[in-house]
Design an enzyme around this catalytic site. Structure first.
Site, PDB file in Angstrom:
ATOM      1  CG  HIS B  76      -1.576   1.289   1.526  1.00  0.00           C
ATOM      2  ND1 HIS B  76      -2.616   1.792   0.772  1.00  0.00           N
ATOM      3  CD2 HIS B  76      -1.336   2.205   2.500  1.00  0.00           C
ATOM      4  CE1 HIS B  76      -2.989   2.965   1.275  1.00  0.00           C
ATOM      5  NE2 HIS B  76      -2.226   3.253   2.312  1.00  0.00           N
ATOM      6  CG  ASP B 105       6.734  18.767 -25.824  1.00  0.00           C
ATOM      7  OD1 ASP B 105       6.931  18.272 -24.702  1.00  0.00           O
ATOM      8  OD2 ASP B 105       6.046  18.230 -26.696  1.00  0.00           O
ATOM      9  CD1 TRP B 141       6.898   3.096   4.290  1.00  0.00           C
ATOM     10  CD2 TRP B 141       8.101   3.948   2.611  1.00  0.00           C
ATOM     11  NE1 TRP B 141       7.259   4.378   4.635  1.00  0.00           N
ATOM     12  CE2 TRP B 141       7.997   4.927   3.616  1.00  0.00           C
ATOM     13  CE3 TRP B 141       8.818   4.267   1.452  1.00  0.00           C
ATOM     14  CZ2 TRP B 141       8.576   6.192   3.517  1.00  0.00           C
ATOM     15  CZ3 TRP B 141       9.396   5.532   1.349  1.00  0.00           C
ATOM     16  CH2 TRP B 141       9.273   6.471   2.370  1.00  0.00           C
ATOM     17  CB  SER B 168      10.396   6.303 -13.761  1.00  0.00           C
ATOM     18  OG  SER B 168       9.337   7.165 -14.016  1.00  0.00           O
ATOM     19  CB  SER B 169      11.827   9.453  -9.707  1.00  0.00           C
ATOM     20  OG  SER B 169      10.712   8.740  -9.294  1.00  0.00           O
ATOM     21  CG  HIS B 252      12.498  14.361   6.438  1.00  0.00           C
ATOM     22  ND1 HIS B 252      11.407  13.959   7.179  1.00  0.00           N
ATOM     23  CD2 HIS B 252      12.372  15.690   6.293  1.00  0.00           C
ATOM     24  CE1 HIS B 252      10.679  15.000   7.486  1.00  0.00           C
ATOM     25  NE2 HIS B 252      11.231  16.067   6.963  1.00  0.00           N
ATOM     26  CD  GLU B 254       9.971  10.043  -2.234  1.00  0.00           C
ATOM     27  OE1 GLU B 254      10.969  10.380  -2.900  1.00  0.00           O
ATOM     28  OE2 GLU B 254       8.867   9.780  -2.742  1.00  0.00           O
ATOM     29  CE1 TYR B 256       8.890  18.979   4.611  1.00  0.00           C
ATOM     30  CE2 TYR B 256      11.020  17.934   4.874  1.00  0.00           C
ATOM     31  CZ  TYR B 256       9.912  18.545   5.420  1.00  0.00           C
ATOM     32  OH  TYR B 256       9.817  18.723   6.760  1.00  0.00           O
ATOM     33  CB  SER B 267       0.828  28.763  -4.365  1.00  0.00           C
ATOM     34  OG  SER B 267       1.311  28.329  -3.126  1.00  0.00           O
ATOM     35  CG  HIS B 301      12.381  13.972  12.306  1.00  0.00           C
ATOM     36  ND1 HIS B 301      12.387  15.181  11.651  1.00  0.00           N
ATOM     37  CD2 HIS B 301      11.654  13.157  11.516  1.00  0.00           C
ATOM     38  CE1 HIS B 301      11.706  15.078  10.542  1.00  0.00           C
ATOM     39  NE2 HIS B 301      11.243  13.864  10.433  1.00  0.00           N
ATOM     40  CG  HIS B 302      11.808   9.828   9.786  1.00  0.00           C
ATOM     41  ND1 HIS B 302      10.478   9.758   9.458  1.00  0.00           N
ATOM     42  CD2 HIS B 302      12.301  10.909   9.132  1.00  0.00           C
ATOM     43  CE1 HIS B 302      10.179  10.745   8.629  1.00  0.00           C
ATOM     44  NE2 HIS B 302      11.264  11.464   8.418  1.00  0.00           N
ATOM     45  CB  THR B 327       5.656  24.800   7.244  1.00  0.00           C
ATOM     46  OG1 THR B 327       6.798  24.007   6.909  1.00  0.00           O
ATOM     47  CG2 THR B 327       4.410  24.087   6.768  1.00  0.00           C
ATOM     48  CE  LYS B 330       6.137  26.807   0.655  1.00  0.00           C
ATOM     49  NZ  LYS B 330       5.653  27.512  -0.522  1.00  0.00           N
ATOM     50  NE  ARG B 449       3.929   2.799  11.146  1.00  0.00           N
ATOM     51  CZ  ARG B 449       4.776   3.521  10.405  1.00  0.00           C
ATOM     52  NH1 ARG B 449       5.761   4.204  10.975  1.00  0.00           N
ATOM     53  NH2 ARG B 449       4.647   3.585   9.106  1.00  0.00           N
TER      54      ARG B 449
END
Lengths: 166, 524
Positions: B76, B105, B141, B168-169, B252, B254, B256, B267, B301-302, B327, B330, B449
């Site tokens: 998932h 293009d 994951w 691809s990315s 991390h 990722e 963002y 925006s 922090h993870h 943040t 924003k 979890r």
């Protein structure tokens, strides 16, 4: 973008057509070096800790990025030069020097604007002579291309300057 | 000197039939492919979420065994992150960046085609692991060793599919950077670019910086498993905790990568429906760049609970809290844009407002998690699950839906059904909160979890959460119906579409011609 220089006395013209380019070569190099510094610092940092397999991936990626920037820079710095001199019309293409060149006689040259088959598609600007069609201004937008067609017809039709005796 | 080739007259229009989509190099076609692929993956990943919530509807084991449950949580996440959210943003980038910049293009159209067509193969391979001996990946994951090394036959296929997604990315990111820097129309300076373009430029930069880290990390897992290396094996002198450092150094940023383009979309939308220019454009650009910069400094922090020096915990705690500053800038700017504006509440605006409100909830729970001593209590509980789903579902996915409703009339030339759109928003917003808000309480009460069974005291909140999940899932079928019916027809959209919309994309016809900007765009 089109830049033209015409001599009213000799009726000679030189038209330079170049694509839009929003980043100079120097800035491209600077941006690329900036990205390299960050990516290689990360990859070398991990390599020094013994996790060296990040480095080849970073290297491959930076090579791909360099190729992409170079390809784009080559395309955006290429030039098309239409030289109308005396009795000839020459179309030259290249990056820093002409790589392709075609010459046709000015007297037989005509300018065609091939309209698109469908609305919303670009027209195509062709210089024609004796069944040959040379497309020019592919990198221009339609407004610029149509204006160039009008100008080219005018410049090509101008009478050649009399040839002076030696 | 060679002689220039004479050209035949032809119009370079779209090919007919399937070959148009397989061989296309047109940014609009490729954008459409990305968006449809993303929608498909959203439902595949969503179906897996339904399995998870069905199993958690009651304590005990009902439908699936624990191994398959963990496979579902792993798949998932991988599918939603790499198959739904990222391709949706790349699809939006493909459709919008050239027409927002006044470019004909993308800079590298063939590479654009390859970067899309890698994805169906990557995800087919990933999904095929469900049918292999030992089942699909079940270690989460994050692929932490040594657990992930216990994966059966699927392991090398999972690693290879992650490599393909990464490839691809990277190709997409390179294309975006080169397009934005090289192909802006005359007059389109960097500080005149729409915010969506700015956020994508910074996102692409992040992708280029961190994707090799992921590629290296998963390759080292592969060599540990099959080639006798010991990068992460304590038995061979390696360090399994170092994998977590490396993974989150990628992971991390990722996060963002998954949210910065969402900031860009919102925006664009809020000024349109507030009928005011965006408040603090420059500060928005600098805030986005600051968030990207800080994303490299907060990875640990993870993993506060792995045992790191106090100074390290303090550094990562304060650095993480610092992200709240840009943040906050924003959020302040979005609210200030709306202040005294002539607001209307069409579906894109509703989703954008939902984003601002609920993403802020996710941001605040993130601040709670940033406090190291508190994180020791919350770590690996449902509080974390609630936090990142508020950020990714009501953040990233709400922004994608807002963007889809906002630009759908431009893409298709047809208006969507506004009444159904509003139903979609309100049902989604009610049920997404029923789904995820109780998970905060579950986490605070200590429910871990990634478990298929739980203590009986967690039952009520799990029942509520599962009911919310089923209803939220069903509501998304309405979104698919709205999109398909808009593609098929409907009231014709004007070129401007929205009264307050500004930007080059609105100067083109709806739908835009196959080749954009045959006349020079006028940059204000």
């Amino acid at each position: 973008m089109v830049a033209a220089e015409c001599d009213a006395q000799t009726a000679d013209c030189c038209v330079v057509i170049r694509p839009n380019c929003s980043l100079s070569w120097q800035r491209t190099v600077a941006v690329y070096c900036g990205i390299c510094v960050v990516s290689l610092t990360i990859a070398l940092g991990f390599a020094l800790l013994g996790f060296w397999l990040i480095l080849p991936f970073a290297g491959l990626e930076l090579i791909a990025l360099a190729a992409a920037f170079y390809h784009c820079a080559v395309r955006t710095n290429s030039r098309e030069v239409i030289s109308i001199q005396g009795g000839t019309v020459a179309v030259m293409r290249g990056l820093h020097q002409p790589k392709e060149s075609t010459q046709i006689q000015r007297a037989w040259a005509s300018v065609e604007l091939a309209e698109p088959r469908q609305r919303g598609y670009p027209a195509r600007l062709l210089i024609c002579s004796h069944g040959r069609k040379i497309e020019v201004g592919h990198c221009l937008n339609d407004t610029e291309r149509r204006q160039l067609a009008v100008d080219l017809r005018r410049w090509i039709r101008l009478p050649s300057a009399p040839v002076q005796a030696a | 000197m060679s002689t220039a080739a004479a050209h035949d007259a032809h119009d370079h229009g779209p090919a007919s039939g399937l070959s148009r989509w397989i061989f296309t190099t047109n940014h609009k076609d490729i954008g459409t492919l990305y968006l449809l692929f993303s929608l498909l993956m959203f439902f595949v990943g969503g179906a897996m979420a339904m399995v998870i919530r069905a199993e958690l509807f009651q304590p005990g084991l009902q439908f699936v065994n624990p191994m398959f449950f963990n496979t579902m949580t792993t798949m998932h996440a991988l599918i939603m992150i790499f198959g739904a959210v990222m391709p949706a943003f790349v699809g939006l980038a493909n459709w919008l960046i050239p027409i927002m910049l006044g470019a004909p293009d993308m800079a590298l159209p063939r590479m654009n085609n390859w970067s899309f067509w890698i994805l169906p193969f990557a995800f087919t391979m990933l999904l095929s692991t469900l049918f292999m001996d030992g089942g699909g990946p079940a270690g989460g994951w994050t692929l932490y060793p040594p657990l992930v090394l216990q994966t059966g036959d699927a392991f090398p296929f999972v690693i290879f599919s992650i490599h393909m997604m990464g490839l691809s990315s990277i190709m997409g990111a390179i294309n975006v950077v080169v397009t934005i820097l090289n192909m802006r129309a005359p007059g389109m300076t960097l500080m005149k670019m729409p915010l969506f373009v700015w956020t994508w430029l910074i996102t692409a930069y992040l992708l280029i910086a961190v994707m090799p880290v992921l590629a290296g990390a998963v390759t080292m897992l592969l060599t540990d498993k099959f080639f006798g290396t010991s990068f992460f094996s304590a038995a061979g002198g390696g360090d399994p905790v170092m994998f977590q450092h490396i993974f989150w150094f990628f992971g991390h940023p990722e996060v963002y990568i998954l949210i910065l383009p969402a900031f860009g979309i919102v925006s664009q939308i809020i000024p349109t429906f507030a009928r005011k220019p965006l408040f603090g454009y420059s500060s928005m650009v600098y805030a986005t760049a600051s968030i990207a910069f800080l994303s490299f400094l907060v990875w640990a922090h993870h993993m506060f609970t792995v045992g790191m020096p106090l100074a390290g915990e303090l550094f990562f705690m304060y650095a993480t809290m610092l992200i709240a500053v840009p943040t906050g800038v924003k959020v302040f700017n979005w609210v200030s844009t709306m202040w005294k504006g002539s607001m209307t509440f069409e579906t894109p605006m509703l989703f954008a407002l939902g984003f601002v409100f609920m993403f802020t909830i996710g941001g605040f729970s993130g601040l709670m998690l940033a406090i190291a001593p508190v994180d020791f209590q919350y770590h690996d509980t449902y509080f974390v699950v609630a936090h990142f789903h508020y950020v990714l579902v009501t953040g990233a996915i709400y922004a994608i839906m807002a963007g889809a409703y906002y630009w759908l009339p431009k893409w298709t030339g047809n208006m969507y059904n506004e009444t159904l759109g509003k139903w979609h928003f309100w049902l989604s917003t009610i049920f997404v909160n029923v789904l995820f808000f109780p998970q905060h309480f579950l986490g605070l009460a200590g429910m871990p979890r990634r478990i298929p069974d739980y203590s009986i005291q967690f039952t009520e909140f799990n029942v509520i959460s599962s009911l919310g999940g089923f209803a939220f899932g069903l509501t998304q079928l309405l979104f698919a119906y709205i999109v398909i019916s808009t593609i098929r027809g409907g009231k014709k959209a004007t070129d401007q579409v929205w009264e307050g919309a500004e930007g080059l994309e609105w100067t083109l016809p709806s739908p835009p011609p196959y080749h954009s900007f045959t006349t020079a765009p006028v940059i204000k």
